[in-house]
Design an enzyme around this catalytic site. Structure first.
Site, short mmCIF file in Angstrom:
data_model
loop_
_atom_site.label_atom_id
_atom_site.label_comp_id
_atom_site.label_asym_id
_atom_site.label_seq_id
_atom_site.Cartn_x
_atom_site.Cartn_y
_atom_site.Cartn_z
N TYR A 171 -26.67 -68.74 -19.89
CA TYR A 171 -27.08 -67.31 -19.64
C TYR A 171 -28.54 -67.15 -18.83
O TYR A 171 -29.02 -68.25 -18.47
CB TYR A 171 -27.37 -66.56 -21.07
N LYS A 223 -30.25 -73.41 -19.75
CA LYS A 223 -30.07 -72.26 -20.55
C LYS A 223 -29.01 -71.86 -21.14
O LYS A 223 -28.12 -71.12 -20.54
CB LYS A 223 -30.58 -71.11 -19.43
N GLU A 242 -42.80 -76.41 -25.55
CA GLU A 242 -42.72 -74.94 -24.77
C GLU A 242 -42.62 -74.00 -26.13
O GLU A 242 -42.83 -74.61 -27.40
CB GLU A 242 -41.64 -74.63 -23.82
N LEU A 289 -37.33 -75.62 -20.39
CA LEU A 289 -36.60 -74.63 -19.72
C LEU A 289 -37.81 -74.74 -18.37
O LEU A 289 -38.84 -74.23 -18.64
CB LEU A 289 -36.63 -73.28 -20.24
N1 PDD Z 1 -36.21 -66.85 -22.87
N2 PDD Z 1 -38.51 -71.43 -22.52
C1 PDD Z 1 -37.45 -70.90 -23.29
C2 PDD Z 1 -36.96 -71.56 -24.22
C3 PDD Z 1 -36.81 -69.70 -23.02
O1 PDD Z 1 -35.94 -69.16 -23.96
C4 PDD Z 1 -37.57 -68.85 -22.12
C5 PDD Z 1 -37.14 -67.46 -21.63
C6 PDD Z 1 -38.62 -69.25 -21.28
C7 PDD Z 1 -39.41 -68.37 -20.32
O2 PDD Z 1 -38.51 -68.37 -19.09
P1 PDD Z 1 -38.74 -67.23 -18.04
O3 PDD Z 1 -40.20 -67.01 -17.59
O4 PDD Z 1 -37.88 -67.77 -16.76
O5 PDD Z 1 -38.13 -66.03 -18.70
C8 PDD Z 1 -39.13 -70.63 -21.60
C9 PDD Z 1 -35.69 -65.67 -22.53
C10 PDD Z 1 -36.52 -64.49 -21.98
C11 PDD Z 1 -34.81 -65.13 -23.71
O6 PDD Z 1 -34.11 -66.03 -24.14
O7 PDD Z 1 -34.68 -64.08 -24.06
#
Ligand code: PDD
Length: 285
Positions: free
Chosen positions: A30, A143, A175, A199
């Site tokens: 996703y 992801k 993270e 990620l």
């Molecule tokens: N999540 N690390 C993880 C495990 C994440 O699920 C996310 C974002 C990030 C930050 O990535 P970005 O800056 O590209 O949004 C880091 C999204 C928002 C979610 O799962 O809803």
């Protein structure tokens, strides 16, 4: 209105078969893309990460970037809010339950939710976080929709009235359960390096670009648990949360318990960057 397998429809009318491999195996990937003033933010980066995730699970990308952009634009216009959070979801399709890959078309879905940036009061106070051992798999750069470990880890924060769970693997910061984490130590912004254990955050990348552009001392390197616990500031970033200060970690205040200087500067630069980016319209990175 959502997009599902070639059609646009109200979400209440959308159905997927019970044998969808997303439902059966969590076999899919996703993306979450923020949309400001009806324009997707950093679309190219999100589509590049989507490609990386698809390659990671050996699933052919069903669309070119131009096709994705067109589909996303159609979802955006069919929903009311100017600021939206787009959720793209691709699974390996519908087939009799068998672990081996089937030869079937993938399931493709795009949802839109209203995007509300963090409230002024949360930005002013910062948020509490808890820590936990990072017990996810070792392809966290994908992801994946298989989010059970992330869900269980996030619930630890919910149970403690905190906003996020910050993860530690083998003594090092990785993270958050759904965010990237930075720390400020000895007045230097520290970011854990990209690897298969985290990620590649799109917001993480923006923050490092802003730090470089505005001469904010920063370094990309491993951060120990001890450095996390004794940090002057802890920052959390994601596409939906943008940049927030973590002001309490487990039972301890972070720094003096208030959002710090690095947060204030980066938050301001981020808002400015967002506005400039949106005004530029078609310019994308
Ligand atoms: N999540 N690390 C993880 C495990 C994440 O699920 C996310 C974002 C990030 C930050 O990535 P970005 O800056 O590209 O949004 C880091 C999204 C928002 C979610 O799962 O809803």
């Amino acid at each position: 209105m959502i997009y599902l397998n070639g059609k646009f429809m109200p979400i209440e009318e959308a159905c997927i078969p019970v044998l969808d491999r997303g439902f059966i195996f969590g076999d899919g990937v996703y993306e979450v893309i923020p949309v400001y003033s009806r324009k997707p933010f950093r679309l190219t980066k999100h589509l590049r990460r989507l490609q990386h995730s698809l390659e990671g699970i050996r699933l052919t990308n069903p669309h070119s970037n131009a096709e994705w952009q067109h589909l996303l634009e159609q979802v955006i216009v069919q929903n009311d809010e100017n600021d939206q959070s787009l959720y793209l979801h691709i699974t390996r399709g519908v087939a009799k339950r068998d672990h081996a890959f089937p030869s079937v078309p993938p399931t493709v879905m795009i949802l839109s939710n209203p995007l509300s940036s963090p409230s002024v009061s949360l930005l002013a106070s910062g948020v509490p976080a808890v820590t936990a051992i990072d017990n996810r798999w070792i392809r966290c750069d994908i992801k994946s929709i298989s989010l059970l470990p992330n869900v269980l880890l996030r619930q630890l924060a919910v149970d403690a009235n905190a906003a996020e769970t910050i993860l530690i693997r083998d003594g090092y910061l990785t993270e958050g359960s759904a965010s990237s984490i930075f720390v400020v130590k000895d007045q230097v912004l520290l970011a854990p390096p990209q690897s298969h254990l985290i990620l590649p955050g799109v917001t993480y990348e923006v923050v490092l670009e802003l730090a470089a552009a505005h001469n904010i001392a920063h370094e990309v390197r491993e951060v120990t648990e001890e450095e996390l616990r004794s940090a002057e500031e802890v920052l959390l970033t994601s596409s939906t949360k943008e940049i927030m200060a973590v002001t309490r970690l487990d039972d301890q205040l972070v720094g003096n318990g208030k959002p710090g200087r690095f947060f204030a500067k980066l938050h301001q630069h981020y808002q400015h960057y967002k506005e400039t980016y949106m005004r530029a319209g078609s310019v994308d990175k």
